[in-house]
Scaffold this motif. Structure first.
Motif, PDB file in Angstrom:
ATOM      1  N   PHE A 162      -0.914 -25.961 -38.093  1.00 53.58           N
ATOM      2  CA  PHE A 162      -1.991 -26.834 -38.564  1.00 53.58           C
ATOM      3  C   PHE A 162      -1.609 -27.477 -39.897  1.00 53.58           C
ATOM      4  O   PHE A 162      -1.888 -28.662 -40.138  1.00 53.58           O
ATOM      5  CB  PHE A 162      -3.279 -26.029 -38.715  1.00 53.58           C
ATOM      6  N   THR A 163      -0.925 -26.713 -40.757  1.00 48.79           N
ATOM      7  CA  THR A 163      -0.496 -27.249 -42.052  1.00 48.79           C
ATOM      8  C   THR A 163       0.499 -28.386 -41.864  1.00 48.79           C
ATOM      9  O   THR A 163       0.402 -29.434 -42.515  1.00 48.79           O
ATOM     10  CB  THR A 163       0.142 -26.134 -42.900  1.00 48.79           C
ATOM     11  N   ALA A 201       0.814 -30.294 -39.200  1.00 48.85           N
ATOM     12  CA  ALA A 201       0.108 -31.433 -38.618  1.00 48.85           C
ATOM     13  C   ALA A 201      -0.663 -32.199 -39.684  1.00 48.85           C
ATOM     14  O   ALA A 201      -0.658 -33.441 -39.710  1.00 48.85           O
ATOM     15  CB  ALA A 201      -0.832 -30.951 -37.518  1.00 48.85           C
ATOM     16  N   THR A 202      -1.319 -31.461 -40.589  1.00 45.09           N
ATOM     17  CA  THR A 202      -2.101 -32.092 -41.661  1.00 45.09           C
ATOM     18  C   THR A 202      -1.197 -32.878 -42.602  1.00 45.09           C
ATOM     19  O   THR A 202      -1.499 -34.018 -42.988  1.00 45.09           O
ATOM     20  CB  THR A 202      -2.890 -31.034 -42.455  1.00 45.09           C
ATOM     21  N   LEU A 203      -0.069 -32.248 -42.973  1.00 43.72           N
ATOM     22  CA  LEU A 203       0.881 -32.935 -43.853  1.00 43.72           C
ATOM     23  C   LEU A 203       1.446 -34.192 -43.189  1.00 43.72           C
ATOM     24  O   LEU A 203       1.592 -35.241 -43.831  1.00 43.72           O
ATOM     25  CB  LEU A 203       2.020 -31.984 -44.229  1.00 43.72           C
ATOM     26  N   SER A 204       1.769 -34.091 -41.893  1.00 46.04           N
ATOM     27  CA  SER A 204       2.305 -35.254 -41.176  1.00 46.04           C
ATOM     28  C   SER A 204       1.287 -36.382 -41.124  1.00 46.04           C
ATOM     29  O   SER A 204       1.627 -37.552 -41.305  1.00 46.04           O
ATOM     30  CB  SER A 204       2.709 -34.858 -39.747  1.00 46.04           C
ATOM     31  N   LEU A 205       0.028 -36.017 -40.901  1.00 47.59           N
ATOM     32  CA  LEU A 205      -1.026 -37.028 -40.854  1.00 47.59           C
ATOM     33  C   LEU A 205      -1.195 -37.685 -42.226  1.00 47.59           C
ATOM     34  O   LEU A 205      -1.322 -38.910 -42.333  1.00 47.59           O
ATOM     35  CB  LEU A 205      -2.338 -36.390 -40.397  1.00 47.59           C
ATOM     36  N   ALA A 206      -1.169 -36.860 -43.278  1.00 50.25           N
ATOM     37  CA  ALA A 206      -1.312 -37.406 -44.627  1.00 50.25           C
ATOM     38  C   ALA A 206      -0.145 -38.325 -44.973  1.00 50.25           C
ATOM     39  O   ALA A 206      -0.331 -39.410 -45.539  1.00 50.25           O
ATOM     40  CB  ALA A 206      -1.395 -36.258 -45.638  1.00 50.25           C
TER      41      ALA A 206
END
Length: 571
Positions: free
Chosen positions: A183-184, A186-191
């Protein structure tokens, strides 16, 4: 061997392999890309001692970076305007369905989930280079199928951006057992995606156009080229620093430049580099691929490729039918979009570097992409024959969709001594306008539902359906018509239209267009009265004007034109 010498020998082998592979591919009628890669495999296998693999990898990385920049600069956003309403939803459905179907089949076949998913993503995309080259050679880029295919590939190419951005997420999902860590990531990639794309939008809107205007104002070609190359590597470095792919940054730089007023000037300057580095990338890709692997796993590669192409063509056809395309158009589109995209090589490399696939799996992926191009490249040329062969099977498919069905009635159209125009594109449209000016009755047959609707709204007669279908020709009262105009560029369709029309009416006068001189004799033997080649007609018009400008009299000019027509087979 000294480092400088082995570097020179590596470059010499790259260009030697490219020349030999390109010539061989030309002789066999295959895309040059395939010749480059296979020649690279052969040279890499025969002369490993003369190749510096570290330098070769750097050359390939530089090549793909510049290649993707030029792809971005050439990006045909204007092609989406006409067909975006039809293509966008259907293309997204096709990408998703192919990716899911191939991923499931790969997982059931025992492949690792990460490899199966990456394979599904890669094979969902189609080769812009191969397809555009085929359509351009056939003169069909502006046909209905050509416009749809081009727009479809624009959507596919744009989808590469989120695919390459979320490759780290894919790796994390399969390699990490901790959901929180995934999840971390994925969140970093989205950001990162939001930050990078936001920066690109701001630069493209205000920064880059102003900077390029200032540089262009210096009127110095060298500074202009250097600044452009600097922009490419600056964007590549920025995306790499953000944890994304450097080639992705180059592609985004191309997209930025494509919307500026200097895009044509930049492309003309960079194009020689594009051609050079495209050759370098594909050849070096082959040199890095073990030849022994391809030979050892050839049965597996063939089996996988045939299975993947079968799934892809089926999903593509279904997606076209869902979009409301005529059965024949959807079938041709399914054949056209079979070759897997050049981006497949790049995504596979990124996946291997990210750890999503092993070295063996990477080699298998590259081999499947290559084999897909070899097996599918010849198919569109035989689309008419293949469509007739499978038409009975396909006739049961339409009831599953809401696609518009052909206009077939019992009584036919209330027309007699009229003109039937098969195909209402650029050529057919002007013919129809001229007939309308002279109040000559005509009927249009076209498998583009939007075209048929527009003709009817203009107050003229139009039939929706396949012009080669004898039922459609009969409904358009070909048996009572004076003239048949075949304005469709595809030779196989032309043959069927002519044969079926003559069975209905042996006295009908047939006019037919063709892009190729070698097709003239065949069309005349089929029963065409007059064959028109647009390029030759344009040459005659230009010749007439040139002779007039140089003071050649009208009588003498007509004699010269008559001689040209005789030499061309029109005398």
């Amino acid at each position: 061997m000294p480092e400088a010498i082995i570097t020179v020998s590596t470059l010499l082998l790259i260009f030697s392999a490219a020349i030999l592979g390109g010539l061989t591919a030309m002789r066999l009628g295959l895309p040059l890309m395939i010749g480059y890669v296979f020649a690279g495999i052969a040279v890499g296998h025969l002369f490993p001692a003369f190749i510096e693999h570290g330098f070769l990898t750097s050359v390939a990385d530089t090549g793909v970076t510049l290649l993707l920049f030029t792809v971005g600069v050439e990006f045909p956003f204007h092609r989406l305007k006409k067909t975006i309403g039809i293509v966008m939803p259907a293309a997204l459905i096709q990408i998703l369905l192919v990716a899911v179907a191939v991923s499931l089949i790969g997982s059931l076949a025992g492949f690792r989930p990460a490899f199966a998913v990456l394979t599904g993503i890669i094979v969902a995309l189609s080769s812009t280079a191969i397809i555009v080259k085929y359509l351009g050679d056939r003169g069909e880029l502006d046909s209905l199928s050509g416009e749809l295919a081009a727009s479809w590939m624009v959507v596919q190419d744009l989808s590469v951006i989120p695919i390459m951005v979320f490759l780290p997420v894919l790796t994390g999902a399969f390699l990490l057992t901790d959901p929180a860590a995934t999840f971390t990531i994925a969140t970093l990639s989205l950001a990162k995606t939001v930050a990078v794309l936001g920066s690109v939008f701001l630069l493209g809107r205000w920064g880059v156009p102003k900077a390029l205007n200032l540089i262009a104002g210096l009127k110095n070609r060298e500074i202009f080229v250097l600044s452009t190359v600097g922009l490419i590597f600056l964007c590549a470095l920025a995306t790499y620093a953000a944890g994304l792919s450097a080639p992705l940054g180059a592609f985004l730089a191309g997209l930025i430049v494509s919307e500026t007023s200097q895009n044509h000037a930049i492309f003309s300057e960079i194009r020689p580099l594009r051609d050079l580095f495209a050759v370098v990338f594909f050849t070096s890709l082959g040199m890095l691929l073990p030849g022994t692997f391809v030979l050892s796993y050839l049965p597996v590669i063939l089996m996988l490729t045939v299975l993947i192409l079968s799934v892809k063509s089926g999903v593509q056809f279904v997606s076209g039918r869902i979009a409301g395309l005529h059965r024949r158009v959807a079938f041709l589109l399914a054949l056209l979009l079979l070759p897997v995209s050049e981006f497949g090589f790049i995504i596979a490399r990124e996946g291997a570097q990210a750890g999503s696939v092993s070295g063996m799996e990477y080699n298998l992926l590259v081999s499947v992409v290559l084999m897909s191009a070899i097996l599918s490249a010849p198919l569109p040329a035989y689309s008419g024959l293949l469509y007739r062969r499978f038409n009975r099977l396909l006739s049961s498919v339409p009831q599953l969709f809401n696609a518009s069905e052909p206009d077939i009635g019992d009584d036919g159209l209330p027309l007699k001594d009229h003109v039937v125009i098969c195909g209402y594109g650029r050529v057919g449209r002007y013919i129809g306008r001229a007939l309308a000016f002279c109040s000559i009755p005509f009927a249009v047959i076209d498998f583009n539902h939007a075209t048929v609707k527009a003709v009817r709204q203009a107050g003229f007669t139009a039939v929706y359906g396949d012009p080669s279908d004898p039922r459609i020709l009969d409904f358009a009262q070909v048996d009572l018509a004076k003239v048949l105009v075949v304005a469709i560029p595809d030779l196989h369709t032309q043959e069927m239209v002519i044969k079926n029309a003559l069975q209905l009416n042996k006295r009908i006068r047939i006019y037919c267009r063709t892009h190729f001189e070698e097709d003239q004799q065949l069309l005349k033997e089929l029963g065409v009265h007059t064959v028109i080649q647009p390029e030759f007609e344009a040459a005659l018009t230009l010749t007439g004007k040139l002779l007039s400008d140089f003071g050649v009299g009208r009588t003498e000019s007509e004699k010269k034109m008559t001689r040209l027509k005789i030499e061309h087979g029109m005398g």
